[in-house]
Write a protein that holds these residues in place. Structure first.
Motif, mmCIF file in Angstrom:
data_model
loop_
_atom_site.group_PDB
_atom_site.id
_atom_site.type_symbol
_atom_site.label_atom_id
_atom_site.label_comp_id
_atom_site.label_asym_id
_atom_site.label_seq_id
_atom_site.Cartn_x
_atom_site.Cartn_y
_atom_site.Cartn_z
ATOM 1 N N ASP A 30 0.809 -1.213 0.000
ATOM 2 C CA ASP A 30 0.000 0.000 0.000
ATOM 3 C C ASP A 30 0.845 1.267 0.000
ATOM 4 N N SER A 32 2.887 2.489 2.311
ATOM 5 C CA SER A 32 3.111 3.200 3.566
ATOM 6 C C SER A 32 4.504 2.915 4.121
ATOM 7 N N THR A 34 7.916 3.902 5.715
ATOM 8 C CA THR A 34 8.375 4.961 6.605
ATOM 9 C C THR A 34 9.870 5.193 6.414
ATOM 10 N N ARG A 75 6.518 4.761 -8.312
ATOM 11 C CA ARG A 75 6.021 4.724 -6.945
ATOM 12 C C ARG A 75 7.157 4.362 -5.997
ATOM 13 N N GLU A 112 9.105 14.741 -6.798
ATOM 14 C CA GLU A 112 7.966 14.016 -6.231
ATOM 15 C C GLU A 112 6.717 14.818 -6.574
ATOM 16 N N ASP A 114 3.534 13.697 -6.338
ATOM 17 C CA ASP A 114 2.388 13.314 -5.517
ATOM 18 C C ASP A 114 2.899 12.907 -4.141
ATOM 19 N N PRO A 115 3.007 13.875 -3.203
ATOM 20 C CA PRO A 115 3.549 13.579 -1.875
ATOM 21 C C PRO A 115 2.729 12.553 -1.103
ATOM 22 N N LYS A 116 1.426 12.466 -1.380
ATOM 23 C CA LYS A 116 0.569 11.516 -0.661
ATOM 24 C C LYS A 116 0.873 10.084 -1.064
ATOM 25 N N ASN A 117 0.954 9.842 -2.375
ATOM 26 C CA ASN A 117 1.222 8.493 -2.878
ATOM 27 C C ASN A 117 2.687 8.279 -3.236
ATOM 28 N N HIS A 118 3.502 9.328 -3.059
ATOM 29 C CA HIS A 118 4.948 9.261 -3.301
ATOM 30 C C HIS A 118 5.250 8.790 -4.727
ATOM 31 N N GLY A 268 1.133 21.130 -3.423
ATOM 32 C CA GLY A 268 1.089 20.330 -2.222
ATOM 33 C C GLY A 268 2.465 19.937 -1.710
ATOM 34 N N GLN A 269 3.510 20.104 -2.521
ATOM 35 C CA GLN A 269 4.865 19.743 -2.087
ATOM 36 C C GLN A 269 5.601 20.963 -1.594
#
Length: 270
Positions: A30, A32, A34, A75, A112, A114-118, A268-269
């Motif tokens: 997914d 996520s 870290t 991704r 990057e 799309d910071p949310k989906n990297h 957003g970045q």
């Protein structure tokens, strides 16, 4: 009795390890992931030789270049899972070195979008001459030319950020150019699939369902890749030449094209 307790404890430990492994696998799936801390990266580097880190960096560079040939955003989760693998604890250092390689060797910048989906893409470095800073300004590739037309329509009709146009407007515009989305085109093949799937997958466009419409309708928007690769000011210059008007004639679009939003800083970045 003691043996049964030891067996139960052993099974419980195995179950926890298995559960931890599944969670780790799910995190890869997914996205996520870290990022390790600075101290964790430093400890990880101490366990590796410079050659090992350089080799892994080269693999990352090659992977991203391969994806970029097809204009497919990368991704972070896929990068970690398929390339970085057991080196994930030094991911930050590897991606830093890869970014340096792109800039110094290829004149490209790793962004990057799309910071949310990297999601990452490669764009021409800002230090390059202006004509190459926005590769879609004067596209020679037929598909990119078609995309430029679509982006121009969206910008001129939508104007402000985050807004799009109904897909019917795009299809009607293309038909005027003798490109019918309902028929197979000699150059583009399935035009509707090209626009709503390929360009969307490449993040040039977004194909968004319009809520509360019956029958179901969609709108087409600029995607995050277009935001960093396409100059809205150049689109206005092109339209001005086409209609023999000054770019300032389109007040709303002119304000958007010359806003403080940086052409290579995705929304957003920070």
């Amino acid at each position: 009795m003691a043996q049964r307790k030891r067996l139960s404890a052993s099974q419980g430990s195995q179950s926890k390890r298995h559960s931890s492994s599944l969670r780790s696998q799910e995190e890869d799936e997914d996205g996520s992931f870290t990022q390790p801390s600075v101290s964790q990266v430093q400890r990880g580097l101490e366990k590796l030789t410079p050659t090992q880190v350089d080799q892994k960096t080269a693999e990352v560079v090659q992977y991203i270049l391969m994806k970029d040939q097809k204009k497919i955003p990368v991704r972070r989760a896929d990068l970690v899972k398929h390339v970085v693998k057991e080196y994930r604890n030094v991911y930050a250092e590897i991606i830093k070195r890869a970014s340096t390689t792109f800039e110094q060797v290829f004149g490209l910048k790793l962004l990057e979008i799309d910071p949310k989906n990297h999601l990452y893409i490669l764009v021409n470095n800002l230090d390059e001459p202006a004509p190459t800073a926005a590769p879609l300004v004067c596209p020679t590739n037929p598909k990119m030319g078609l995309l430029f037309v679509i982006l121009s329509v969206i910008f001129m009709k939508g104007g402000m950020r985050g807004s799009g146009v109904r897909e019917t407007l795009i299809w009607n515009t293309l038909r005027k150019l003798r490109v019918d989305p309902g028929q197979k085109h000699e150059e583009f093949g399935d035009v509707k699939k090209l626009v709503t799937e390929e360009f969307v997958r490449q993040k040039y466009l977004e194909y968004v369902r319009i809520p509360h419409t019956e029958p179901l309708e969609y709108e087409i928007r600029w995607g995050p890749r277009a935001d960093v690769e396409v100059s809205k000011a150049k689109i206005l210059e092109f339209m001005g030449q086409l209609y023999e008007q000054q770019p300032q004639s389109w007040t709303q679009q002119y304000r958007e094209a010359h806003s403080t939003h940086s052409p290579t800083q995705p929304r957003g970045q920070k």
